[in-house]
Design a protein around this motif. Structure first.
Motif, PDB file in Angstrom:
ATOM      1  N   UNK A  84      -0.240   5.082 -14.310  1.00 33.59           N
ATOM      2  CA  UNK A  84       1.155   5.274 -13.927  1.00 33.59           C
ATOM      3  C   UNK A  84       1.215   5.898 -12.537  1.00 33.59           C
ATOM      4  N   UNK A  85       2.086   5.359 -11.693  1.00 36.48           N
ATOM      5  CA  UNK A  85       2.277   5.933 -10.366  1.00 36.48           C
ATOM      6  C   UNK A  85       3.760   5.951 -10.026  1.00 36.48           C
ATOM      7  N   UNK A  86       4.084   6.737  -9.007  1.00 33.84           N
ATOM      8  CA  UNK A  86       5.392   6.694  -8.366  1.00 33.84           C
ATOM      9  C   UNK A  86       5.127   6.858  -6.873  1.00 33.84           C
ATOM     10  N   UNK A  87       5.543   5.855  -6.090  1.00 32.57           N
ATOM     11  CA  UNK A  87       5.296   5.907  -4.657  1.00 32.57           C
ATOM     12  C   UNK A  87       6.439   6.642  -3.972  1.00 32.57           C
TER      13      UNK A  87
ATOM     14  N   UNK B  10      14.094   4.551  -2.986  1.00 32.34           N
ATOM     15  CA  UNK B  10      13.541   3.210  -2.916  1.00 32.34           C
ATOM     16  C   UNK B  10      12.704   2.818  -4.108  1.00 32.34           C
ATOM     17  N   UNK B  11      12.781   3.596  -5.179  1.00 31.11           N
ATOM     18  CA  UNK B  11      11.917   3.366  -6.332  1.00 31.11           C
ATOM     19  C   UNK B  11      12.238   2.048  -7.041  1.00 31.11           C
ATOM     20  N   UNK B  12      11.190   1.345  -7.432  1.00 31.53           N
ATOM     21  CA  UNK B  12      11.315   0.168  -8.300  1.00 31.53           C
ATOM     22  C   UNK B  12      11.112   0.589  -9.750  1.00 31.53           C
ATOM     23  N   UNK B  13      10.165   1.497  -9.943  1.00 27.14           N
ATOM     24  CA  UNK B  13       9.862   1.987 -11.287  1.00 27.14           C
ATOM     25  C   UNK B  13       8.825   1.124 -11.964  1.00 27.14           C
ATOM     26  N   UNK B  14       8.091   1.719 -12.897  1.00 25.46           N
ATOM     27  CA  UNK B  14       7.100   0.988 -13.671  1.00 25.46           C
ATOM     28  C   UNK B  14       6.019   0.381 -12.793  1.00 25.46           C
TER      29      UNK B  14
ATOM     30  N   UNK C  35      -2.284   5.922  -0.398  1.00 26.60           N
ATOM     31  CA  UNK C  35      -2.795   6.481  -1.651  1.00 26.60           C
ATOM     32  C   UNK C  35      -2.374   7.935  -1.829  1.00 26.60           C
ATOM     33  N   UNK C  36      -2.304   8.660  -0.715  1.00 30.84           N
ATOM     34  CA  UNK C  36      -1.879  10.052  -0.776  1.00 30.84           C
ATOM     35  C   UNK C  36      -0.387  10.198  -1.048  1.00 30.84           C
ATOM     36  N   UNK C  37       0.361   9.119  -0.868  1.00 30.81           N
ATOM     37  CA  UNK C  37       1.821   9.172  -1.009  1.00 30.81           C
ATOM     38  C   UNK C  37       2.301   8.802  -2.409  1.00 30.81           C
ATOM     39  N   UNK C  38       1.369   8.563  -3.316  1.00 29.19           N
ATOM     40  CA  UNK C  38       1.733   8.237  -4.700  1.00 29.19           C
ATOM     41  C   UNK C  38       1.335   9.382  -5.622  1.00 29.19           C
ATOM     42  N   UNK C  39       2.098   9.553  -6.693  1.00 31.15           N
ATOM     43  CA  UNK C  39       1.706  10.479  -7.758  1.00 31.15           C
ATOM     44  C   UNK C  39       0.996   9.667  -8.828  1.00 31.15           C
ATOM     45  N   UNK C  40      -0.027  10.256  -9.433  1.00 27.06           N
ATOM     46  CA  UNK C  40      -0.976   9.489 -10.245  1.00 27.06           C
ATOM     47  C   UNK C  40      -1.118  10.033 -11.666  1.00 27.06           C
ATOM     48  N   UNK C  41      -1.132   9.090 -12.616  1.00 26.91           N
ATOM     49  CA  UNK C  41      -1.591   9.359 -13.958  1.00 26.91           C
ATOM     50  C   UNK C  41      -0.680  10.197 -14.828  1.00 26.91           C
TER      51      UNK C  41
ATOM     52  N   UNK D 249       0.992  13.042 -13.080  1.00 32.78           N
ATOM     53  CA  UNK D 249       1.659  12.693 -11.826  1.00 32.78           C
ATOM     54  C   UNK D 249       1.271  13.642 -10.687  1.00 32.78           C
ATOM     55  N   UNK D 250      -0.027  13.809 -10.497  1.00 31.19           N
ATOM     56  CA  UNK D 250      -0.552  14.616  -9.400  1.00 31.19           C
ATOM     57  C   UNK D 250      -0.487  13.790  -8.121  1.00 31.19           C
ATOM     58  N   UNK D 251       0.087  14.361  -7.064  1.00 30.85           N
ATOM     59  CA  UNK D 251       0.209  13.643  -5.799  1.00 30.85           C
ATOM     60  C   UNK D 251      -1.160  13.432  -5.163  1.00 30.85           C
ATOM     61  N   UNK D 252      -1.329  12.253  -4.562  1.00 30.16           N
ATOM     62  CA  UNK D 252      -2.596  11.921  -3.936  1.00 30.16           C
ATOM     63  C   UNK D 252      -3.007  12.866  -2.824  1.00 30.16           C
ATOM     64  N   UNK D 253      -2.007  13.417  -2.098  1.00 30.82           N
ATOM     65  CA  UNK D 253      -2.367  14.312  -0.993  1.00 30.82           C
ATOM     66  C   UNK D 253      -2.991  15.619  -1.475  1.00 30.82           C
ATOM     67  N   UNK D 254      -2.994  15.850  -2.779  1.00 27.89           N
ATOM     68  CA  UNK D 254      -3.641  17.035  -3.349  1.00 27.89           C
ATOM     69  C   UNK D 254      -5.113  16.799  -3.681  1.00 27.89           C
ATOM     70  N   UNK D 255      -5.692  15.707  -3.205  1.00 32.07           N
ATOM     71  CA  UNK D 255      -7.025  15.323  -3.668  1.00 32.07           C
ATOM     72  C   UNK D 255      -8.063  16.428  -3.507  1.00 32.07           C
TER      73      UNK D 255
END
Length: 257
Positions: A49-52, A79-83, A102-108, A111-117
């Motif tokens: 699951x992501x949200x850009x 600008x979200x499409x969702x899903x 990749x850093x601009x999406x929240x993941x899993x 929903x941890x943001x990519x820029x927090x890698x």
């Protein structure tokens, strides 16, 4: 980049790991996961699951791509499409600047943001995304690392949802009643916890194209009907129960070795 995997659900070991790491109990974990992603870290197509977030992409790229790309690069969120449609936006951004995208999406599941890698234990954002793709255990470990890095474990231990929401979701958490929703979810899970075996079975059913309702580890009519449908397909007694034979056959088909 391949975002597909088997999409393996959370295991008992994964849950124990985050509880031990943070000094909390399962109701606290489930409260976070339910509010962030309705409790499951993968889409039906087995991508995380992501949200850009276009405003993050705008910030990371200094607005270089705003013109003609307002759907993926804009100073304002939206600008979200969702899903699964969020991958269309992510992949469009990746054609411009892969790492920033990749850093601009929240993941899993959290929903941890990519820029927090770096703060969640990865050398690169690509390493983080690879972990998010792998399974829910890896997704949950990133959540635990984020909570520790931001000194939020104490708020969780005290069930101080206002402090936790502010640290985890940002200063605008009140807009979405984030703290209130966390408190309500926590109260529910103090009464009854999800059954992880049933939750894995629900995920497997979804992957096989059978709708069990929410992937929540709670037995209901839709889950029973879905189990009966699967049992009919594979020639097992149509009980609607997750007996040993049904579970074994279901996991074998959904997660082949």
């Amino acid at each position: 980049m391949n975002f597909h995997s088997q999409g393996r659900p959370l295991s008992d070991g994964g849950m124990d790991q985050i509880c031990n790491a943070l000094g909390i109990f399962e109701p606290e974990v489930w409260a976070i996961l339910t509010v962030e992603t309705r409790g499951f870290g993968f889409f039906q197509d087995r991508r995380p699951q992501i949200l850009f977030e276009r405003h993050i992409f705008h910030r990371l790229t200094n607005g270089r791509h705003d013109t003609g790309n307002s759907d993926i690069s804009n100073e304002k969120a939206g600008g979200y499409i969702g899903g699964p449609g969020e991958y269309q936006r992510l992949e469009k951004a990746m054609e411009l600047e892969p790492s920033a995208a990749l850093q601009s999406a929240s993941w899993g599941i959290g929903q941890v943001m990519g820029f927090n890698f770096k703060s969640v234990g990865f050398a690169t954002v690509n390493d983080m995304v690879a972990a998010m793709v792998k399974d829910e255990n890896a997704q949950l470990l990133a959540v635990a690392n984020f909570i520790k890095e931001n000194n939020l474990a104490g708020a969780l231990q005290r069930n101080n949802w206002v402090s936790f929401a502010r640290g985890y979701n940002g200063p605008d958490f009140k807009k979405n009643e984030y703290d209130t929703r966390l408190a309500a979810a926590h109260a529910k899970y103090k009464i009854i916890l999800p059954d992880l075996a049933l939750r894995s079975a629900q995920a497997a059913l979804v992957y096989l194209g059978i709708d069990p309702g929410p992937i929540d580890g709670v037995r209901g009519r839709r889950t029973s009907s879905a189990l009966m449908q699967f049992q009919k397909q594979v020639g097992l007694p149509e009980t609607g129960q997750l007996d040993r034979d049904t579970e074994s056959k279901l996991l074998e088909k959904a997660f082949p070795a």
